[in-house]
Design a protein around this motif. Sequence first.
Motif, PDB file in Angstrom:
ATOM      1  N   LYS A  44      42.894  59.749  46.455  1.00  0.00           N
ATOM      2  CA  LYS A  44      41.464  59.705  46.011  1.00  0.00           C
ATOM      3  C   LYS A  44      40.362  59.203  47.224  1.00  0.00           C
ATOM      4  O   LYS A  44      41.022  58.282  47.903  1.00  0.00           O
ATOM      5  CB  LYS A  44      41.284  59.176  44.915  1.00  0.00           C
ATOM      6  N   LEU A  45      39.436  59.675  47.229  1.00  0.00           N
ATOM      7  CA  LEU A  45      38.388  59.201  48.115  1.00  0.00           C
ATOM      8  C   LEU A  45      37.425  58.275  47.332  1.00  0.00           C
ATOM      9  O   LEU A  45      37.230  58.474  46.211  1.00  0.00           O
ATOM     10  CB  LEU A  45      37.272  60.331  48.645  1.00  0.00           C
ATOM     11  N   PHE A  46      37.182  56.998  47.814  1.00  0.00           N
ATOM     12  CA  PHE A  46      36.968  55.796  47.037  1.00  0.00           C
ATOM     13  C   PHE A  46      35.980  55.096  47.702  1.00  0.00           C
ATOM     14  O   PHE A  46      36.121  54.457  48.833  1.00  0.00           O
ATOM     15  CB  PHE A  46      38.038  55.315  46.145  1.00  0.00           C
ATOM     16  N   GLN A  47      34.802  54.545  47.070  1.00  0.00           N
ATOM     17  CA  GLN A  47      33.963  53.361  47.707  1.00  0.00           C
ATOM     18  C   GLN A  47      34.387  52.140  47.308  1.00  0.00           C
ATOM     19  O   GLN A  47      34.240  52.011  46.044  1.00  0.00           O
ATOM     20  CB  GLN A  47      32.665  53.915  47.447  1.00  0.00           C
ATOM     21  N   CYS A  48      35.133  51.520  48.023  1.00  0.00           N
ATOM     22  CA  CYS A  48      35.671  49.994  47.522  1.00  0.00           C
ATOM     23  C   CYS A  48      34.746  49.071  47.290  1.00  0.00           C
ATOM     24  O   CYS A  48      33.967  48.683  48.190  1.00  0.00           O
ATOM     25  CB  CYS A  48      36.798  49.851  48.684  1.00  0.00           C
ATOM     26  N   PRO A  49      34.651  48.559  46.127  1.00  0.00           N
ATOM     27  CA  PRO A  49      33.741  47.425  45.907  1.00  0.00           C
ATOM     28  C   PRO A  49      34.207  46.078  46.372  1.00  0.00           C
ATOM     29  O   PRO A  49      35.495  46.024  46.809  1.00  0.00           O
ATOM     30  CB  PRO A  49      33.839  47.407  44.401  1.00  0.00           C
ATOM     31  N   LYS A  50      33.203  45.273  46.532  1.00  0.00           N
ATOM     32  CA  LYS A  50      33.473  43.981  47.250  1.00  0.00           C
ATOM     33  C   LYS A  50      34.703  43.099  46.823  1.00  0.00           C
ATOM     34  O   LYS A  50      35.649  42.831  47.409  1.00  0.00           O
ATOM     35  CB  LYS A  50      32.408  43.088  47.470  1.00  0.00           C
ATOM     36  N   ASP A  51      34.681  43.015  45.514  1.00  0.00           N
ATOM     37  CA  ASP A  51      35.449  42.300  44.549  1.00  0.00           C
ATOM     38  C   ASP A  51      36.834  42.842  44.900  1.00  0.00           C
ATOM     39  O   ASP A  51      38.038  42.217  45.087  1.00  0.00           O
ATOM     40  CB  ASP A  51      35.224  42.183  43.169  1.00  0.00           C
ATOM     41  N   LEU A  52      37.297  44.226  44.858  1.00  0.00           N
ATOM     42  CA  LEU A  52      38.415  44.876  45.025  1.00  0.00           C
ATOM     43  C   LEU A  52      38.996  44.522  46.423  1.00  0.00           C
ATOM     44  O   LEU A  52      40.278  44.202  46.381  1.00  0.00           O
ATOM     45  CB  LEU A  52      38.681  46.393  44.702  1.00  0.00           C
ATOM     46  N   ALA A  53      38.132  44.530  47.330  1.00  0.00           N
ATOM     47  CA  ALA A  53      38.555  44.384  48.929  1.00  0.00           C
ATOM     48  C   ALA A  53      39.185  42.892  48.804  1.00  0.00           C
ATOM     49  O   ALA A  53      40.098  42.568  49.596  1.00  0.00           O
ATOM     50  CB  ALA A  53      37.522  44.671  49.626  1.00  0.00           C
ATOM     51  N   GLN A  54      38.325  41.972  48.018  1.00  0.00           N
ATOM     52  CA  GLN A  54      38.882  40.559  48.096  1.00  0.00           C
ATOM     53  C   GLN A  54      40.037  40.431  47.515  1.00  0.00           C
ATOM     54  O   GLN A  54      40.952  39.518  48.055  1.00  0.00           O
ATOM     55  CB  GLN A  54      37.683  39.610  47.660  1.00  0.00           C
ATOM     56  N   GLU A  55      40.347  41.112  46.537  1.00  0.00           N
ATOM     57  CA  GLU A  55      41.689  40.873  45.653  1.00  0.00           C
ATOM     58  C   GLU A  55      42.759  41.522  46.478  1.00  0.00           C
ATOM     59  O   GLU A  55      43.754  41.024  46.675  1.00  0.00           O
ATOM     60  CB  GLU A  55      41.459  41.482  44.271  1.00  0.00           C
ATOM     61  N   LYS A  78      44.168  53.856  38.546  1.00  0.00           N
ATOM     62  CA  LYS A  78      44.052  53.693  37.264  1.00  0.00           C
ATOM     63  C   LYS A  78      45.148  54.528  36.586  1.00  0.00           C
ATOM     64  O   LYS A  78      45.429  55.397  37.119  1.00  0.00           O
ATOM     65  CB  LYS A  78      42.698  54.151  36.496  1.00  0.00           C
ATOM     66  N   GLU A  79      45.492  53.784  35.501  1.00  0.00           N
ATOM     67  CA  GLU A  79      46.459  54.728  34.577  1.00  0.00           C
ATOM     68  C   GLU A  79      45.928  56.326  34.434  1.00  0.00           C
ATOM     69  O   GLU A  79      44.657  56.287  34.403  1.00  0.00           O
ATOM     70  CB  GLU A  79      46.447  54.091  32.991  1.00  0.00           C
ATOM     71  N   GLY A  80      46.680  57.197  34.541  1.00  0.00           N
ATOM     72  CA  GLY A  80      46.306  58.671  34.600  1.00  0.00           C
ATOM     73  C   GLY A  80      45.974  59.166  35.928  1.00  0.00           C
ATOM     74  O   GLY A  80      45.764  60.335  36.082  1.00  0.00           O
ATOM     75  N   GLU A  81      45.606  58.407  36.714  1.00  0.00           N
ATOM     76  CA  GLU A  81      45.457  58.701  38.353  1.00  0.00           C
ATOM     77  C   GLU A  81      46.650  59.453  39.015  1.00  0.00           C
ATOM     78  O   GLU A  81      46.584  59.848  40.197  1.00  0.00           O
ATOM     79  CB  GLU A  81      44.434  57.945  39.041  1.00  0.00           C
ATOM     80  N   LEU A  82      47.926  58.698  38.730  1.00  0.00           N
ATOM     81  CA  LEU A  82      49.100  59.110  39.519  1.00  0.00           C
ATOM     82  C   LEU A  82      49.817  60.145  38.653  1.00  0.00           C
ATOM     83  O   LEU A  82      49.941  60.455  37.453  1.00  0.00           O
ATOM     84  CB  LEU A  82      50.112  57.887  39.205  1.00  0.00           C
ATOM     85  N   CYS A  83      50.584  61.120  39.655  1.00  0.00           N
ATOM     86  CA  CYS A  83      51.091  62.228  39.094  1.00  0.00           C
ATOM     87  C   CYS A  83      52.744  62.188  39.176  1.00  0.00           C
ATOM     88  O   CYS A  83      53.100  61.612  40.086  1.00  0.00           O
ATOM     89  CB  CYS A  83      50.836  63.561  39.811  1.00  0.00           C
TER      90      CYS A  83
END
Length: 160
Positions: free
Chosen positions: A47-58, A143-148
């Motif tokens: 997926k193309l995704f704009q990463c939020p700051k808290d996710l980058a930090q984690e 997320k759950e459901g995004e993997l095939c």
Amino acid sequence: AFLSKPVASMGTEETYIMVKPDGVHRCLVGEIISRFEKKGFLLKGLKLFQCPKDLAQEHYKDLKEKSFYPSLIDYITSGPVVCMAWEGAGVVASARKLIGATNPLQAEPGTIRGDLAVQTGRNVVHGSDSPENGKREIALWFKEGELCQWVPAQAPWLIE
Ligand code: UDP
Ligand code: MG
């Protein structure tokens, strides 16, 4: 049975690969995906995704004390990234080899960073450094459901 066997053989390990914002801006998305596709690993998520700051930090929490950490977080959140989950026996170490050394000037020609980048702070791609981190990072970014779960048509021609 013919088609389920390769799944069992491939499903031993997963890695999280990400085209960083510089790779997206520089139109290297197709090139980078292509290297993993051609190698023969199994694509499980994309997926193309704009990463939020808290996710980058984690994601980069182990590097929190490093001097480059603030600029690393700015870099990763500066534009869209392309998130990928790849599966296959030995995929973590093999993907790290395809990616090349952290410093692109030290990365071997033929690797992604060796061929496509010049600076550590703009090294175009991320790859998990262990099977445990592969699992952790895929759970973090997808997320759950995004993997095939699927069997590529070429599977019997990749794994005997
Ligand atoms: N990084 C940086 N300066 C450094 C070391 C690392 O900007 O001196 C950035 C670079 O983008 C690197 C990321 O931090 O890819 C994560 O560092 P790590 O040591 O985990 O390298 P990697 O696993 O990506 O090769
Ligand atoms: Mg790392």
